[in-house]
Scaffold this active site. Sequence first.
Site, PDB file in Angstrom:
ATOM      1  N   SER A 188       0.866  -1.194   0.000  1.00  0.00           N
ATOM      2  CA  SER A 188       0.000   0.000   0.000  1.00  0.00           C
ATOM      3  C   SER A 188       0.892   1.231   0.000  1.00  0.00           C
ATOM      4  CB  SER A 188      -0.839   0.005   1.282  1.00  0.00           C
ATOM      5  OG  SER A 188      -1.524   1.228   1.444  1.00  0.00           O
TER       6      SER A 188
ATOM      7  N   TYR B   9      -2.102   0.068  10.767  1.00  0.00           N
ATOM      8  CA  TYR B   9      -2.076  -0.367   9.365  1.00  0.00           C
ATOM      9  C   TYR B   9      -0.740  -0.008   8.697  1.00  0.00           C
ATOM     10  CZ  TYR B   9      -3.725  -1.037   4.535  1.00  0.00           C
ATOM     11  OH  TYR B   9      -3.874  -1.463   3.230  1.00  0.00           O
TER      12      TYR B   9
HETATM   13  P1  NAP Z   1     -11.277  -6.240   0.283  1.00  0.00           P
HETATM   14  O1  NAP Z   1     -12.285  -6.052  -0.797  1.00  0.00           O
HETATM   15  O2  NAP Z   1     -11.724  -6.116   1.703  1.00  0.00           O
HETATM   16  O3  NAP Z   1     -10.527  -7.628   0.064  1.00  0.00           O
HETATM   17  C1  NAP Z   1      -9.722  -8.221   1.056  1.00  0.00           C
HETATM   18  C2  NAP Z   1      -9.547  -9.691   0.717  1.00  0.00           C
HETATM   19  O4  NAP Z   1      -8.681 -10.266   1.703  1.00  0.00           O
HETATM   20  C3  NAP Z   1     -10.859 -10.449   0.737  1.00  0.00           C
HETATM   21  O5  NAP Z   1     -10.904 -11.322  -0.357  1.00  0.00           O
HETATM   22  C4  NAP Z   1     -10.795 -11.221   2.041  1.00  0.00           C
HETATM   23  O6  NAP Z   1     -11.475 -12.464   1.898  1.00  0.00           O
HETATM   24  C5  NAP Z   1      -9.295 -11.457   2.151  1.00  0.00           C
HETATM   25  N1  NAP Z   1      -8.908 -11.767   3.516  1.00  0.00           N
HETATM   26  C6  NAP Z   1      -9.054 -11.011   4.629  1.00  0.00           C
HETATM   27  N2  NAP Z   1      -8.636 -11.691   5.707  1.00  0.00           N
HETATM   28  C7  NAP Z   1      -8.234 -12.907   5.267  1.00  0.00           C
HETATM   29  C8  NAP Z   1      -7.724 -14.060   5.903  1.00  0.00           C
HETATM   30  N3  NAP Z   1      -7.560 -14.114   7.225  1.00  0.00           N
HETATM   31  N4  NAP Z   1      -7.416 -15.131   5.146  1.00  0.00           N
HETATM   32  C9  NAP Z   1      -7.602 -15.111   3.796  1.00  0.00           C
HETATM   33  N5  NAP Z   1      -8.083 -14.050   3.146  1.00  0.00           N
HETATM   34  C10 NAP Z   1      -8.399 -12.967   3.870  1.00  0.00           C
HETATM   35  O7  NAP Z   1     -10.119  -5.149   0.144  1.00  0.00           O
HETATM   36  P2  NAP Z   1      -9.037  -4.862  -1.032  1.00  0.00           P
HETATM   37  O8  NAP Z   1      -8.935  -3.404  -1.139  1.00  0.00           O
HETATM   38  O9  NAP Z   1      -9.305  -5.656  -2.239  1.00  0.00           O
HETATM   39  O10 NAP Z   1      -7.712  -5.372  -0.301  1.00  0.00           O
HETATM   40  C11 NAP Z   1      -6.750  -6.226  -0.907  1.00  0.00           C
HETATM   41  C12 NAP Z   1      -5.357  -5.817  -0.466  1.00  0.00           C
HETATM   42  O11 NAP Z   1      -5.079  -4.506  -0.950  1.00  0.00           O
HETATM   43  C13 NAP Z   1      -5.158  -5.752   1.051  1.00  0.00           C
HETATM   44  O12 NAP Z   1      -3.891  -6.294   1.376  1.00  0.00           O
HETATM   45  C14 NAP Z   1      -5.181  -4.256   1.350  1.00  0.00           C
HETATM   46  O13 NAP Z   1      -4.464  -3.936   2.510  1.00  0.00           O
HETATM   47  C15 NAP Z   1      -4.533  -3.724   0.083  1.00  0.00           C
HETATM   48  N6  NAP Z   1      -4.774  -2.312  -0.240  1.00  0.00           N
HETATM   49  C16 NAP Z   1      -6.055  -1.837  -0.367  1.00  0.00           C
HETATM   50  C17 NAP Z   1      -6.238  -0.481  -0.658  1.00  0.00           C
HETATM   51  C18 NAP Z   1      -7.620   0.120  -0.794  1.00  0.00           C
HETATM   52  O14 NAP Z   1      -7.740   1.373  -0.744  1.00  0.00           O
HETATM   53  N7  NAP Z   1      -8.662  -0.648  -0.997  1.00  0.00           N
HETATM   54  C19 NAP Z   1      -5.140   0.358  -0.832  1.00  0.00           C
HETATM   55  C20 NAP Z   1      -3.862  -0.174  -0.707  1.00  0.00           C
HETATM   56  C21 NAP Z   1      -3.687  -1.510  -0.416  1.00  0.00           C
HETATM   57  P3  NAP Z   1     -12.336 -13.204   3.012  1.00  0.00           P
HETATM   58  O15 NAP Z   1     -12.953 -12.144   3.888  1.00  0.00           O
HETATM   59  O16 NAP Z   1     -13.337 -13.981   2.192  1.00  0.00           O
HETATM   60  O17 NAP Z   1     -11.368 -14.076   3.718  1.00  0.00           O
END
Ligand code: NAP
Length: 245
Positions: free
Chosen positions: A132, A145
Amino acid sequence: MTDRPTAVVTGASSGIGAATARALAGAGFHVVLGARRVDRLEAVAKEVDGTALRLDVTDKASAAAFVEAVPECRLLVNNAGGAKGLEPVEEADEDDWRWMFEANVIGTLRLTQGLLPKLRASGDGHIITVTSIAALAPYDNGAGYTGAKHAQAMLHRTLRGELLGQPIRLTEICPGMVETEFSLVRFEGDREKADNVYRGLTPLSAEDVADVIAFAATRPSHVNLDQITLMPRAQASASRAHREG
Ligand code: NAP
């Protein structure tokens, strides 16, 4: 069995992970999708002709069983993770911090350790870790975070040196604001708070990030894209954004 190279995507039940599964399938990979919500995982897997396997990266036995069930691996996308809470350090919740470190850092460690032998054996392995912009600088109320993302980034960047000379590429993806379930998870389902994060600007979509991941994954083997930062045009840093209205 398939003659397509295998890509493992963690956190593929929603957001960036699900979009990445679709983009990598489009680029010719057989995708193995891991997450806890198996119904959603199976729906995406069906769409991309991939394989859905339950995975909780915070559970050692679940991660080990997942790794065991993956016969081969050319690409690992460490994407599972997220944030919980947005408070000053003085008010930080210990359980939220524990979850963030377990999911983002220890989860990435488990999957990376488990799949490294298979990535190496593929002769052309690649690890892509979604950290991130929170892995690049601190921001107020975000220490849990930013701390977890910095630690995850250190794990990933350290491997670049440790694996030098081996057939494994390493790419770190550092997105800014992406509209997914991220903020809903961060604010424990509070839709108003989550929507407010993206108010008055056009955030990145999960597909925008997935495009970049697929681009990095499809360069020739000798080309290593080390680190890619992408943000919406209206965002300059984790704490500076331009909002209309
Ligand atoms: P999201 O829609 O909430 O997706 C998160 C994913 O992680 C879901 O598929 C969830 O699946 C999975 N997950 C959470 N806990 C888990 C666990 N214990 N075991 C296995 N899977 C798990 O959010 P996203 O934005 O796509 O996030 C994906 C990545 O991008 C994360 O690492 C986040 O920190 C990073 N990121 C996001 C942003 C943003 O603004 N959205 C910015 C920078 C970085 P289940 O709940 O089904 O397990």
